[in-house]
Design an enzyme around this catalytic site. Structure first.
Site, short mmCIF file in Angstrom:
data_model
loop_
_atom_site.label_atom_id
_atom_site.label_comp_id
_atom_site.label_asym_id
_atom_site.label_seq_id
_atom_site.Cartn_x
_atom_site.Cartn_y
_atom_site.Cartn_z
N SER A 49 -20.19 25.60 -50.42
CA SER A 49 -21.32 26.23 -51.09
C SER A 49 -21.18 26.15 -52.60
CB SER A 49 -21.44 27.70 -50.68
OG SER A 49 -20.38 28.45 -51.25
N ASP A 83 -23.77 23.33 -49.55
CA ASP A 83 -24.60 24.41 -49.05
C ASP A 83 -25.10 25.34 -50.16
OD1 ASP A 83 -25.77 25.53 -46.71
OD2 ASP A 83 -24.32 27.17 -46.77
N HIS A 84 -26.29 25.89 -49.94
CA HIS A 84 -26.90 26.89 -50.84
C HIS A 84 -26.79 26.48 -52.31
CE1 HIS A 84 -28.34 30.10 -48.29
NE2 HIS A 84 -27.29 29.94 -47.52
N ASP A 105 -31.49 25.39 -52.35
CA ASP A 105 -31.89 26.79 -52.22
C ASP A 105 -32.67 27.24 -53.46
OD1 ASP A 105 -32.15 29.48 -51.80
OD2 ASP A 105 -30.02 29.88 -51.48
N HIS A 177 -26.65 37.18 -44.04
CA HIS A 177 -25.40 36.66 -44.59
C HIS A 177 -24.33 37.74 -44.72
CE1 HIS A 177 -28.21 33.53 -46.30
NE2 HIS A 177 -27.28 32.79 -45.75
N HIS A 205 -28.58 30.72 -40.42
CA HIS A 205 -27.59 31.18 -41.39
C HIS A 205 -27.11 32.57 -40.98
CE1 HIS A 205 -28.83 28.48 -45.04
NE2 HIS A 205 -28.85 27.83 -43.90
N GLY A 206 -25.95 32.98 -41.47
CA GLY A 206 -25.45 34.32 -41.18
C GLY A 206 -25.01 34.52 -39.75
N ASN A 227 -24.60 28.09 -38.93
CA ASN A 227 -23.71 28.29 -40.07
C ASN A 227 -22.82 29.51 -39.87
OD1 ASN A 227 -25.29 26.24 -41.12
ND2 ASN A 227 -25.63 27.25 -43.08
N THR A 230 -18.27 33.96 -42.85
CA THR A 230 -17.53 35.22 -42.98
C THR A 230 -16.50 35.39 -41.88
OG1 THR A 230 -19.43 36.24 -44.07
CG2 THR A 230 -17.79 37.73 -43.14
#
Length: 284
Positions: A49, A83-84, A105, A177, A205-206, A227, A230
């Site tokens: 990211s 990413d992002h 993004d 997220h 996502h998340g 994705n 965490t």
């Protein structure tokens, strides 16, 4: 082996399974993700990211080179994804550093500005051979499409994809997220509507906060790229804490990075077994 992201996503979509995309922060993350995918016997996406690049003093080249080397040596197909990305300058560096794809993004912009910026990025990315992912803009405010309580409107999603020319769309269906608990509940009716309406592959996502049964159902319902970030950091940090608590005199980082890398690899394997519907207990 290093392969294009678009190929992995297209094959997963054809087979009706998901492909896991895991966030890389350190070399140990990349090694763990590849090892976890090898243990599961399935392809995987290594994604870096813009936040991770910022952690590396704003330099993409070193961590990208490490991830690219890990991917090339892996016994399963591995793709690289940036990413992002909010920075046009960073986005435009993706192809030269071996990335097969990038997620642009522009969620901080209003809808019209987001469409214009994303369409321009997609044109540049396609010109460099990139597969381009994006998500709807300021649907829910600062957090973009994944603000709590926000959902993606199918009609708006169709218009967004048509206007921008992106190759994949991240949709808001109930995940968020940076969740450290697995309590998210997804809107499976909306997933079905989006799958029927939107021509390009859908991205979740998340996913760290989504329970196994919800992830399996989401993939069956049409989500393709999943994705996860965490959950790896939870495994990493837990292993480091345990190692240091066991022996507070440790100063050699290999003594705690090795179990941290192993813990992440095990989390990757379990998550991949879930998103590919091949069994397993899922992300921790």
């Amino acid at each position: 082996m290093l392969v294009p992201t678009g190929d992995l996503v297209a094959e997963a979509r054809r087979r009706g399974v998901g492909v896991g995309a895991f966030n890389v922060i350190t070399v140990e993350h990349a090694e763990a993700i590849a090892a976890g995918a090898e243990a599961a016997g399935v392809p995987v996406i290594l994604q870096i990211s813009e936040n991770a690049v910022r952690f590396h003093h704003g330099r993409l080249a070193p961590i990208a080179a490490a991830a690219r080397a890990v991917a090339a040596l892996a016994a399963v197909p591995v793709a690289l994804h940036l990413d992002h990305v909010e920075s046009d300058e960073l986005f435009d560096q993706a192809a030269e550093h071996g990335f097969g794809s990038a997620m642009y993004d522009a969620a901080r912009l209003d809808y019209a500005a987001n469409v214009a910026a994303t369409a321009a990025a997609a044109r540049r990315g396609h010109g460099r051979g990139l597969w381009v992912e994006s998500e709807l803009g300021e649907v829910g405010g600062k957090d973009g499409a994944h603000a709590p309580g926000v959902r993606t409107d199918p009609g708006e999603a169709v218009a967004f994809v048509a206007a921008t020319g992106v190759d994949a769309l991240a949709v808001a269906v109930g995940s968020s997220h940076a969740m450290t608990t697995r309590a998210a509940r997804l809107d499976h009716g909306l997933i079905a509507e989006l799958r029927a309406a939107v021509a390009v592959p859908l991205v979740l996502h998340g996913s760290s906060g989504v329970p196994d049964d919800e992830l399996r159902a989401a993939v069956r319902g049409g989500l393709v790229k999943v994705n996860i970030g965490t959950a790896l950091n939870v495994a990493f940090t837990g292993a480091v804490r345990a190692a240091l608590e066991q022996d507070g005199r440790v100063v050699d980082p290999r003594k705690y990075l090795a179990p941290a890398r192993l813990g992440m690899a095990e989390a990757v394997t379990r998550a991949l077994q879930v998103v590919t519907n091949s069994g397993g207990a899922g992300v921790p």
